[in-house]
Design a protein around this motif. Structure first.
Motif, PDB file in Angstrom:
ATOM      1  N   ASN A 264      52.629  -7.504   4.896  1.00  0.00           N
ATOM      2  CA  ASN A 264      53.605  -6.534   5.391  1.00  0.00           C
ATOM      3  C   ASN A 264      54.487  -5.982   4.280  1.00  0.00           C
ATOM      4  O   ASN A 264      55.248  -5.041   4.504  1.00  0.00           O
ATOM      5  N   CYS A 265      54.367  -6.541   3.063  1.00  0.00           N
ATOM      6  CA  CYS A 265      55.112  -6.028   1.917  1.00  0.00           C
ATOM      7  C   CYS A 265      54.476  -6.571   0.642  1.00  0.00           C
ATOM      8  O   CYS A 265      53.670  -7.498   0.686  1.00  0.00           O
ATOM      9  N   ASN A 266      54.836  -5.993  -0.488  1.00  0.00           N
ATOM     10  CA  ASN A 266      54.326  -6.497  -1.762  1.00  0.00           C
ATOM     11  C   ASN A 266      54.943  -7.864  -2.058  1.00  0.00           C
ATOM     12  O   ASN A 266      56.099  -8.129  -1.721  1.00  0.00           O
ATOM     13  N   ALA A 267      54.157  -8.721  -2.693  1.00  0.00           N
ATOM     14  CA  ALA A 267      54.638 -10.073  -2.985  1.00  0.00           C
ATOM     15  C   ALA A 267      53.980 -10.590  -4.250  1.00  0.00           C
ATOM     16  O   ALA A 267      52.906 -10.135  -4.649  1.00  0.00           O
ATOM     17  N   CYS A 268      54.672 -11.564  -4.866  1.00  0.00           N
ATOM     18  CA  CYS A 268      54.147 -12.175  -6.084  1.00  0.00           C
ATOM     19  C   CYS A 268      54.405 -13.683  -6.030  1.00  0.00           C
ATOM     20  O   CYS A 268      55.477 -14.120  -5.619  1.00  0.00           O
ATOM     21  N   GLY A 269      53.413 -14.463  -6.434  1.00  0.00           N
ATOM     22  CA  GLY A 269      53.552 -15.907  -6.447  1.00  0.00           C
ATOM     23  C   GLY A 269      53.087 -16.537  -5.156  1.00  0.00           C
ATOM     24  O   GLY A 269      52.472 -15.901  -4.298  1.00  0.00           O
ATOM     25  N   LYS A 270      53.423 -17.822  -4.986  1.00  0.00           N
ATOM     26  CA  LYS A 270      53.011 -18.547  -3.792  1.00  0.00           C
ATOM     27  C   LYS A 270      53.893 -18.143  -2.618  1.00  0.00           C
ATOM     28  O   LYS A 270      55.122 -18.169  -2.707  1.00  0.00           O
ATOM     29  N   VAL A 271      53.271 -17.745  -1.517  1.00  0.00           N
ATOM     30  CA  VAL A 271      54.013 -17.267  -0.354  1.00  0.00           C
ATOM     31  C   VAL A 271      53.540 -17.994   0.904  1.00  0.00           C
ATOM     32  O   VAL A 271      52.406 -18.466   0.981  1.00  0.00           O
ATOM     33  N   LEU A 272      54.455 -18.096   1.868  1.00  0.00           N
ATOM     34  CA  LEU A 272      54.121 -18.617   3.183  1.00  0.00           C
ATOM     35  C   LEU A 272      53.986 -17.439   4.128  1.00  0.00           C
ATOM     36  O   LEU A 272      54.889 -16.581   4.208  1.00  0.00           O
ATOM     37  N   CYS A 273      52.869 -17.382   4.835  1.00  0.00           N
ATOM     38  CA  CYS A 273      52.575 -16.236   5.691  1.00  0.00           C
ATOM     39  C   CYS A 273      52.410 -16.654   7.139  1.00  0.00           C
ATOM     40  O   CYS A 273      52.058 -17.798   7.447  1.00  0.00           O
ATOM     41  N   SER A 274      52.650 -15.693   8.022  1.00  0.00           N
ATOM     42  CA  SER A 274      52.464 -15.890   9.457  1.00  0.00           C
ATOM     43  C   SER A 274      51.652 -14.733  10.005  1.00  0.00           C
ATOM     44  O   SER A 274      51.858 -13.583   9.615  1.00  0.00           O
ATOM     45  N   ILE A 275      50.726 -15.057  10.915  1.00  0.00           N
ATOM     46  CA  ILE A 275      50.019 -14.001  11.641  1.00  0.00           C
ATOM     47  C   ILE A 275      49.823 -14.481  13.079  1.00  0.00           C
ATOM     48  O   ILE A 275      49.396 -15.613  13.325  1.00  0.00           O
ATOM     49  N   ARG A 276      50.201 -13.633  14.026  1.00  0.00           N
ATOM     50  CA  ARG A 276      50.112 -13.983  15.429  1.00  0.00           C
ATOM     51  C   ARG A 276      48.649 -14.078  15.869  1.00  0.00           C
ATOM     52  O   ARG A 276      47.794 -13.343  15.362  1.00  0.00           O
ATOM     53  N   PRO A 277      48.341 -14.978  16.822  1.00  0.00           N
ATOM     54  CA  PRO A 277      46.951 -15.116  17.296  1.00  0.00           C
ATOM     55  C   PRO A 277      46.364 -13.822  17.842  1.00  0.00           C
ATOM     56  O   PRO A 277      45.169 -13.573  17.695  1.00  0.00           O
ATOM     57  N   GLU A 278      47.197 -12.972  18.469  1.00  0.00           N
ATOM     58  CA  GLU A 278      46.688 -11.716  19.010  1.00  0.00           C
ATOM     59  C   GLU A 278      46.417 -10.673  17.944  1.00  0.00           C
ATOM     60  O   GLU A 278      45.861  -9.609  18.232  1.00  0.00           O
ATOM     61  N   HIS A 279      46.826 -10.974  16.712  1.00  0.00           N
ATOM     62  CA  HIS A 279      46.533 -10.076  15.586  1.00  0.00           C
ATOM     63  C   HIS A 279      45.265 -10.489  14.847  1.00  0.00           C
ATOM     64  O   HIS A 279      44.997 -10.010  13.745  1.00  0.00           O
ATOM     65  N   LEU A 280      44.517 -11.385  15.473  1.00  0.00           N
ATOM     66  CA  LEU A 280      43.213 -11.796  14.960  1.00  0.00           C
ATOM     67  C   LEU A 280      42.167 -11.564  16.047  1.00  0.00           C
ATOM     68  O   LEU A 280      42.483 -11.539  17.233  1.00  0.00           O
ATOM     69  N   THR A 281      40.921 -11.380  15.645  1.00  0.00           N
ATOM     70  CA  THR A 281      39.827 -11.322  16.602  1.00  0.00           C
ATOM     71  C   THR A 281      38.636 -12.085  16.037  1.00  0.00           C
ATOM     72  O   THR A 281      38.669 -12.532  14.881  1.00  0.00           O
ATOM     73  N   LEU A 282      37.613 -12.258  16.847  1.00  0.00           N
ATOM     74  CA  LEU A 282      36.423 -13.001  16.443  1.00  0.00           C
ATOM     75  C   LEU A 282      35.193 -12.100  16.461  1.00  0.00           C
ATOM     76  O   LEU A 282      35.054 -11.241  17.331  1.00  0.00           O
ATOM     77  N   GLU A 283      34.329 -12.329  15.470  1.00  0.00           N
ATOM     78  CA  GLU A 283      33.039 -11.647  15.428  1.00  0.00           C
ATOM     79  C   GLU A 283      31.943 -12.683  15.232  1.00  0.00           C
ATOM     80  O   GLU A 283      32.196 -13.781  14.712  1.00  0.00           O
ATOM     81  N   LYS A 284      30.755 -12.336  15.652  1.00  0.00           N
ATOM     82  CA  LYS A 284      29.625 -13.234  15.485  1.00  0.00           C
ATOM     83  C   LYS A 284      29.344 -13.427  14.003  1.00  0.00           C
ATOM     84  O   LYS A 284      29.350 -12.486  13.219  1.00  0.00           O
ATOM     85  N   ALA A 285      29.093 -14.669  13.598  1.00  0.00           N
ATOM     86  CA  ALA A 285      28.894 -14.984  12.181  1.00  0.00           C
ATOM     87  C   ALA A 285      27.553 -14.465  11.688  1.00  0.00           C
ATOM     88  O   ALA A 285      26.556 -14.441  12.413  1.00  0.00           O
ATOM     89  N   THR A 286      27.546 -14.004  10.429  1.00  0.00           N
ATOM     90  CA  THR A 286      26.309 -13.669   9.721  1.00  0.00           C
ATOM     91  C   THR A 286      26.269 -14.518   8.465  1.00  0.00           C
ATOM     92  O   THR A 286      27.202 -15.272   8.175  1.00  0.00           O
ATOM     93  N   ASN A 287      25.238 -14.402   7.690  1.00  0.00           N
ATOM     94  CA  ASN A 287      25.123 -15.196   6.461  1.00  0.00           C
ATOM     95  C   ASN A 287      25.724 -14.482   5.246  1.00  0.00           C
ATOM     96  O   ASN A 287      25.589 -14.949   4.123  1.00  0.00           O
ATOM     97  N   GLU A 288      26.405 -13.354   5.487  1.00  0.00           N
ATOM     98  CA  GLU A 288      26.907 -12.544   4.372  1.00  0.00           C
ATOM     99  C   GLU A 288      27.987 -13.275   3.584  1.00  0.00           C
ATOM    100  O   GLU A 288      27.994 -13.249   2.350  1.00  0.00           O
ATOM    101  N   HIS A 289      28.928 -13.929   4.269  1.00  0.00           N
ATOM    102  CA  HIS A 289      30.019 -14.680   3.606  1.00  0.00           C
ATOM    103  C   HIS A 289      30.087 -16.064   4.246  1.00  0.00           C
ATOM    104  O   HIS A 289      30.944 -16.326   5.109  1.00  0.00           O
ATOM    105  N   PRO A 290      29.238 -16.992   3.822  1.00  0.00           N
ATOM    106  CA  PRO A 290      29.193 -18.316   4.470  1.00  0.00           C
ATOM    107  C   PRO A 290      30.500 -19.093   4.388  1.00  0.00           C
ATOM    108  O   PRO A 290      30.784 -19.920   5.253  1.00  0.00           O
ATOM    109  N   ASP A 291      31.319 -18.832   3.350  1.00  0.00           N
ATOM    110  CA  ASP A 291      32.578 -19.564   3.222  1.00  0.00           C
ATOM    111  C   ASP A 291      33.630 -19.083   4.235  1.00  0.00           C
ATOM    112  O   ASP A 291      34.686 -19.686   4.358  1.00  0.00           O
TER     113      ASP A 291
END
Length: 348
Positions: A264-291
């Motif tokens: 939500n803004c520019n930052a530098c260094g180690k930061v603590l972040c928050s993101i609400r569950p409704e601001h995430l969604t799920l997609e079916k996994a592919t092998n493109e980025h296994p990590d």
């Protein structure tokens, strides 16, 4: 908007364990409903009692419309402050009818006119047909409306509401919040609500002050404090959230366990972040980025939406989706952010 209530450096201690209210600063504007929101024991009710005049301040001041009501050297009695008060238990006189309860405090109106005016106020709160009933003949919601009528009948500059909905059942709480808010707005009155109920504060107030351990951690509109929390406490107290640390390089994006994410803004260094569950969604996994592939641990179906518990890289995340995003436990998924993560001020 003009400020009606001004609280400056308000501080109160009851013993040597430290202040219960610790240097509070805030204002309430004309025709504004303001909420003090926080857990039990955070000092919000003591703040309310200081404003009402039921307690004396150790430091700081309280003013209404520029008139000093409270300071260490100055104290105006509660009945002379021009403030209405709706108590948690309503505090109606049991031996008086609804009409008599409302008329009781109308000492500035000639005696022969008090009942007429009191009945008008009762009608505004939808209680005109119950004017002759005693409190024990009224439901909780009806008693609350009588208590509100009694508080606004003297036309106070300001109304204080001390957890007024806590004694009502869930369905009645929701309807009464809407009714009381409508009554206050139509009357053009400013109000201060004290509550520990996040949903109540978010739906009832124009602005919210989130309190913790005697201090105010953030003031803002319901949208601001919910979507842009400033501290870890605010982020967690206002609802469920996902917290994580990350290393920022001065820009507005970071690499996280969920992949590349906007901030939500520019930052530098180690930061603590928050993101609400409704601001995430799920997609079916592919092998493109296994990590970045996680596993659905469990889910909570709620009709209009679904809450997923997802494990990814030894961490668990909460994801709220609508009911069209269907996955089962043990499904492989990728968590995708829909909004920016919010940087918090504290890392504790």
């Amino acid at each position: 908007m003009t400020d009606l209530l001004t609280v400056k450096n308000l501080t109160k201690s009851f013993d040597e364990s430290g202040p219960v209210v610790d240097g509070l600063d805030f204002t309430v504007r004309e025709d504004e409903i303001f909420a003090l929101l926080g857990p039990s024991g955070c000092g919000k009710t003591t703040c309310l009692r200081l404003i009402a005049g039921f307690e004396r301040a150790d430091r700081g001041s309280v003013e209404i419309a520029g008139k000093l009501l409270e300071s260490p050297d100055h104290h105006i009695a509660p009945q002379n402050r021009g403030i209405g008060f709706v108590f948690q238990d309503y505090a109606l006189f049991p031996h008086l009818s609804a009409l008599e309860n409302v008329a009781f405090g109308l000492t500035d109106i000639p005696k022969h006119k008090r009942n007429v005016y009191a009945e008008e106020v009762l009608c505004r709160t939808g209680m005109g047909d119950y004017k002759d009933r005693s409190p024990n003949e009224l439901s909780g919601g009806q008693q609350q409306r009588v208590a509100l009528a009694r508080a606004i009948a003297p036309k106070p500059k300001f109304v204080l509401l001390d957890e007024p909905f806590s004694n009502l059942d869930a369905m009645l709480r929701d309807s009464m919040r809407k009714e009381v808010r409508s009554i206050l707005k139509k009357a053009g009155m400013s109000a201060l609500l004290v509550t520990h109920d996040q949903e109540e504060a978010l739906s009832f107030a124009d602005r919210i002050a989130v309190m913790n351990d005697g201090k105010i951690e953030q003031i803002g509109t319901p949208e601001e404090v919910y979507y842009q929390p400033k501290t870890k406490f605010v982020a967690q107290f206002l609802g469920r959230t996902n917290l994580f640390h990350a290393d920022a390089n001065g820009g507005s994006e970071i690499n996280t366990g969920l992949g590349r994410m906007r901030l939500n803004c520019n930052a530098c260094g180690k930061v603590l972040c928050s993101i609400r569950p409704e601001h995430l969604t799920l997609e079916k996994a592919t092998n493109e980025h296994p990590d970045e592939i996680g596993k659905v641990v469990s889910r909570e179906f709620k009709g209009h939406d679904i809450t997923y518990h997802v494990e990814l890289n030894d961490r668990k995340y909460l994801v709220h989706t609508d009911n069209r995003v269907i996955f089962e436990p043990d499904d492989s998924v990728v968590i995708k952010p829909l909004e920016s993560a919010v940087i918090l001020e504290d890392e504790n």
